[in-house]
Design an enzyme around this catalytic site. Structure first.
Site, short mmCIF file in Angstrom:
data_model
loop_
_atom_site.label_atom_id
_atom_site.label_comp_id
_atom_site.label_asym_id
_atom_site.label_seq_id
_atom_site.Cartn_x
_atom_site.Cartn_y
_atom_site.Cartn_z
N ALA A 106 -16.46 -6.50 -14.84
CA ALA A 106 -15.38 -6.91 -15.41
C ALA A 106 -14.17 -5.91 -15.56
O ALA A 106 -12.89 -6.19 -15.54
CB ALA A 106 -15.89 -6.96 -17.02
N ALA A 107 -14.58 -4.55 -15.35
CA ALA A 107 -13.34 -3.66 -15.52
C ALA A 107 -12.54 -3.85 -13.91
O ALA A 107 -11.29 -3.78 -14.29
CB ALA A 107 -14.08 -2.09 -15.46
N LYS A 108 -13.09 -3.76 -13.03
CA LYS A 108 -12.37 -3.97 -11.73
C LYS A 108 -11.67 -5.31 -11.63
O LYS A 108 -10.49 -5.44 -11.20
CB LYS A 108 -13.52 -3.85 -10.52
N ILE A 140 -19.04 1.93 0.52
CA ILE A 140 -18.61 2.92 1.37
C ILE A 140 -19.60 3.97 1.60
O ILE A 140 -20.14 4.65 0.78
CB ILE A 140 -17.44 3.46 0.64
N GLY A 146 -9.74 11.27 -9.80
CA GLY A 146 -11.01 11.37 -9.19
C GLY A 146 -11.08 11.93 -7.98
O GLY A 146 -11.74 11.55 -6.95
N ALA A 147 -10.55 13.11 -7.67
CA ALA A 147 -10.01 13.66 -6.42
C ALA A 147 -11.06 14.83 -6.06
O ALA A 147 -10.96 15.24 -5.09
CB ALA A 147 -8.53 14.29 -6.41
N ASN A 181 -7.91 6.28 -8.69
CA ASN A 181 -9.24 6.15 -7.92
C ASN A 181 -10.33 6.51 -8.93
O ASN A 181 -11.51 6.13 -8.51
CB ASN A 181 -9.20 7.12 -6.76
N TYR A 241 -18.83 -3.02 -14.78
CA TYR A 241 -18.11 -2.55 -13.72
C TYR A 241 -17.22 -3.62 -13.33
O TYR A 241 -16.04 -3.60 -12.92
CB TYR A 241 -19.00 -1.83 -12.76
N SER A 264 -12.77 -2.68 -6.20
CA SER A 264 -14.01 -2.89 -5.54
C SER A 264 -14.14 -4.31 -5.05
O SER A 264 -13.31 -5.26 -5.59
CB SER A 264 -15.22 -2.53 -6.43
N1 LIG Z 1 -18.14 4.45 -3.07
C1 LIG Z 1 -18.18 3.16 -2.61
O1 LIG Z 1 -19.11 2.41 -2.11
C2 LIG Z 1 -17.35 2.28 -3.67
C3 LIG Z 1 -17.17 0.96 -3.49
C4 LIG Z 1 -16.08 0.10 -3.98
C5 LIG Z 1 -15.18 0.77 -5.15
N2 LIG Z 1 -15.31 2.13 -5.15
C6 LIG Z 1 -14.32 2.70 -6.09
O2 LIG Z 1 -13.76 3.88 -5.46
C7 LIG Z 1 -13.49 4.79 -6.38
C8 LIG Z 1 -14.15 6.31 -6.00
O3 LIG Z 1 -15.54 6.02 -5.71
P1 LIG Z 1 -16.27 7.21 -5.13
O4 LIG Z 1 -17.85 6.60 -4.44
O5 LIG Z 1 -15.72 8.10 -4.59
O6 LIG Z 1 -16.94 7.79 -6.46
P2 LIG Z 1 -17.57 9.13 -6.91
O7 LIG Z 1 -18.02 9.90 -5.53
O8 LIG Z 1 -18.48 8.96 -7.93
O9 LIG Z 1 -16.24 9.92 -7.53
C9 LIG Z 1 -15.70 9.50 -8.55
C10 LIG Z 1 -14.66 10.61 -9.05
O10 LIG Z 1 -13.99 10.12 -10.27
C11 LIG Z 1 -13.84 11.28 -11.25
N3 LIG Z 1 -14.06 10.80 -12.56
C12 LIG Z 1 -14.93 9.78 -13.20
N4 LIG Z 1 -14.86 9.71 -14.36
C13 LIG Z 1 -13.30 10.14 -14.73
C14 LIG Z 1 -12.31 10.37 -15.71
N5 LIG Z 1 -12.75 10.09 -16.82
N6 LIG Z 1 -11.29 11.19 -15.65
C15 LIG Z 1 -11.05 11.74 -14.36
N7 LIG Z 1 -11.84 11.73 -13.13
C16 LIG Z 1 -13.04 10.88 -13.42
C17 LIG Z 1 -15.19 11.95 -10.82
O11 LIG Z 1 -15.07 13.24 -11.21
P3 LIG Z 1 -15.50 13.92 -12.48
O12 LIG Z 1 -16.80 13.43 -12.86
O13 LIG Z 1 -15.53 15.53 -12.25
O14 LIG Z 1 -14.70 13.51 -13.56
C18 LIG Z 1 -15.14 11.90 -9.25
O15 LIG Z 1 -14.42 13.00 -8.64
C19 LIG Z 1 -13.98 4.23 -7.57
O16 LIG Z 1 -13.01 3.53 -8.65
C20 LIG Z 1 -14.98 3.28 -7.31
O17 LIG Z 1 -15.11 2.30 -8.30
C21 LIG Z 1 -16.30 2.73 -4.73
#
Ligand SMILES: NC(=O)c1ccc[n+]([C@@H]2O[C@H](COP(=O)([O-])OP(=O)(O)OC[C@H]3O[C@@H](n4cnc5c(N)ncnc54)[C@H](OP(=O)(O)O)[C@@H]3O)[C@@H](O)[C@H]2O)c1
Length: 253
Positions: free
Chosen positions: A161-163, A192, A16-17, A93, A159, A145
């Protein structure tokens, strides 16, 4: 060319980079000298981050992959091994954040969230651990999370349940992989603010959420990056099976 830094010579896979927290983590490792493999489903997004890293003097390779597909994950890790011959750090991630109250949630919503947010961590960790174990060194860091401990907010039962599942998976991985010199930990962010997912949550929760944060403000991507870099470093060599909360203290609310 960056050859120096805490992670010089290390090969790091970040799922998820292509944006958000994963982009920040990938750039953080590259800044510290690692060769970073960027995984995501959208080629243009990971290519863009690879170009940013290269422009800053770092090493990055974009490998399109879907973490919910075993064959895709196998291809990802095979590509890493062919190119570098070792895999040192995996950051799980990648994640999605669908919204649906339980009474309206479809089976497809549930299955997709579990497939990416939970099974994806299993598949990537399994594939990486098979390479790390013979090396007798490795780091696996799972981005969970605050929902890991508090449950998902309304609309996010799948979400949460998964985390929570990733939290439990992390502990068993830590027990099984410890004898091979591999540590496995979680970083659990709160909301975030400088990500799309964070902005979605903020819209859904409103300002009331701020009152639940002892530090009184939203976290930023760099706060999560620092925690991940620490857990991947030698400074954290004796920490495994742990969850590092990066949420301004709101997990206590
Ligand atoms: N942002 C927050 O406030 C927050 C808070 C708590 C936890 N988190 C956790 O932090 C992590 C990153 O969050 P974020 O806010 O950066 O999310 P984001 O901006 O939505 O980015 C998620 C990334 O994951 C990739 N992704 C999704 N499904 C995928 C798959 N099946 N295979 C490979 N890549 C996949 C997406 O790219 P593609 O769609 O191109 O694959 C995207 O690059 C997540 O696990 C999220 O649950 C975030």
């Amino acid at each position: 060319m960056r050859g120096m830094g805490d992670f010089a010579g290390k090969v790091v896979v970040v799922t998820g980079a292509g944006k958000g927290i994963g982009r920040g983590i990938a750039r953080g490792f590259a800044d510290q000298g690692a060769a970073v493999i960027l995984c995501g489903r959208t080629r243009s997004a990971i290519d863009q981050v690879a170009a940013e890293i290269a422009e800053a003097g770092g090493q990055a390779l974009a490998v399109p992959a879907d973490v919910s597909s075993a064959s895709s994950v196998t291809t990802l890790v095979d590509t890493v091994m062919k190119r570098h011959g070792h895999l040192d750090v995996l950051v799980n991630n990648a994640g999605i954040y669908l919204t649906a109250p339980v009474v309206e949630m479809t089976e497809a919503d549930w299955d997709l969230t579990i497939a990416i947010d939970l099974k994806g961590v299993f598949l990537c960790s399994q594939a990486a651990a098979r390479q790390m174990a013979p090396q007798r060194w490795g780091r696996i860091i799972n981005i969970t999370s605050i929902a890991q401990v508090r449950g998902g907010t309304p609309g996010h039962a799948h979400y949460g349940a998964a985390k929570a599942g990733v939290g439990a998976l992390t502990k068993t991985l830590a027990k099984e992989l410890g004898p091979f010199g591999i540590t496995v930990n979680c970083v659990a962010p709160g909301l975030i603010g400088d990500t799309e997912m964070g902005q979605d949550s903020r819209t859904q929760m409103g300002d009331a959420y701020l009152a639940t944060i002892p530090l009184g403000y939203l976290g930023a991507v760099r706060d999560v990056v620092e925690a991940v870099l620490f857990l991947a470093s030698e400074r954290a060599r004796y920490i495994t099976g742990e969850t590092l909360h990066v949420n301004g203290g709101s997990h206590m609310a």
